[in-house]
Design a protein around this motif. Sequence first.
Motif, PDB file in Angstrom:
ATOM      1  N   CYS A  97      41.130  39.120  26.682  1.00  0.00           N
ATOM      2  CA  CYS A  97      41.753  39.723  27.862  1.00  0.00           C
ATOM      3  C   CYS A  97      43.103  40.350  27.506  1.00  0.00           C
ATOM      4  O   CYS A  97      43.822  39.877  26.636  1.00  0.00           O
ATOM      5  CB  CYS A  97      41.915  38.695  28.981  1.00  0.00           C
ATOM      6  SG  CYS A  97      42.979  37.335  28.567  1.00  0.00           S
ATOM      7  N   CYS A 148      40.161  32.284  30.035  1.00  0.00           N
ATOM      8  CA  CYS A 148      41.079  31.565  29.145  1.00  0.00           C
ATOM      9  C   CYS A 148      42.315  31.032  29.868  1.00  0.00           C
ATOM     10  O   CYS A 148      43.157  30.390  29.249  1.00  0.00           O
ATOM     11  CB  CYS A 148      41.496  32.450  27.979  1.00  0.00           C
ATOM     12  SG  CYS A 148      42.540  33.831  28.459  1.00  0.00           S
ATOM     13  N   CYS A 156      38.960  34.717  23.923  1.00  0.00           N
ATOM     14  CA  CYS A 156      38.970  35.673  25.033  1.00  0.00           C
ATOM     15  C   CYS A 156      39.786  36.893  24.609  1.00  0.00           C
ATOM     16  O   CYS A 156      40.830  36.765  23.982  1.00  0.00           O
ATOM     17  CB  CYS A 156      39.586  35.034  26.262  1.00  0.00           C
ATOM     18  SG  CYS A 156      39.495  36.100  27.700  1.00  0.00           S
ATOM     19  N   CYS A 162      43.513  34.950  33.969  1.00  0.00           N
ATOM     20  CA  CYS A 162      42.197  35.250  33.396  1.00  0.00           C
ATOM     21  C   CYS A 162      41.279  34.062  33.654  1.00  0.00           C
ATOM     22  O   CYS A 162      41.626  32.929  33.348  1.00  0.00           O
ATOM     23  CB  CYS A 162      42.310  35.500  31.900  1.00  0.00           C
ATOM     24  SG  CYS A 162      40.707  35.677  31.111  1.00  0.00           S
TER      25      CYS A 162
HETATM   26 ZN    ZN Z   1      41.324  35.679  28.949  1.00  0.00          ZN
END
Ligand code: ZN
Length: 302
Positions: free
Chosen positions: A249, A283, A247, A280
Amino acid sequence: MACYNESQDVINLTDYLIKAQAFHKTIRIYAASTTNLVETAREIHDTWPAATAAFGRTLTATLIMGALLKEDQDITVQIDGNGPIGKIIALSNAHGEVKGVLTNPHVHQSKSEGKLDVGGVVGRNGFLRITKDLKVRDFFTSSVELQTGEIGDDFSYYFVKSEQIPSAVALGVLVDTDGSVKAAGGVIVQAMPGATDDTLKTIEARIQELPPISSLIHSGTSPEKIVQMIAGTDVLIYPPLPLFYRCNCRRERFEAGLISLGKAELNELIDKGEAIETVCQFCKKKFDFSVSDLQTLLDKSS
Ligand SMILES: [Zn+2]
């Protein structure tokens, strides 16, 4: 197997994808081993066995489709049936990265013979939707009705119906008695224009004889070997693409989300005097915002 990245570290490649062409390039084969990344996804989302299988199959198929894209393009797969799992969303790109989320990870059903009932938890009466961001002006989006909810059949139907590419799709996740992932993988075989009837018959027969993909991966059969079981030895195999659950993010995205709430709402949060925790969905990484962080965001937005 092992390979080297740019800094020359040895990476143990347990999850990777092989692309291959055979029969004078009229047959394309993609075979992926995804055991570790599906286990990572299970740990992040705490999926129960049938949900692990449904999610893992979706992540695997999405990764294979992502590998067909160019450098900066990406793909979003959405599966929404009437089963108890709700919606499954998976995102991938050309770099072998995937992430996903599902509505209800705590679902489990078995069929009478003890097999995980993926079709049952996903359900039918719904759709498989593919959105590709090809970084041209418009997104490419196409939906098909779910056929069985077993995921493989649904992707196969999608390729024929939406992309006019006859395709066989086999996806599998083997879940251990403790709920962890024993093996996961997938194979997609596509017939290109010019494939002869003889070729198609040969390929079909070999796919019929192929043991379940998760059993092959579990017994240590490599994606290269799986390709050869389908295409024979006269096959062009491209370098492996490592696959990851990853991920991207960043805190800035959540800051932007908080700013987008508007000044009034931000002021209200600040007045409450409590820190905000954002999570998030892909994740489960947490980003905390203290009252003074919120005040900074408010100042930024004005
Ligand atoms: Zn994430």
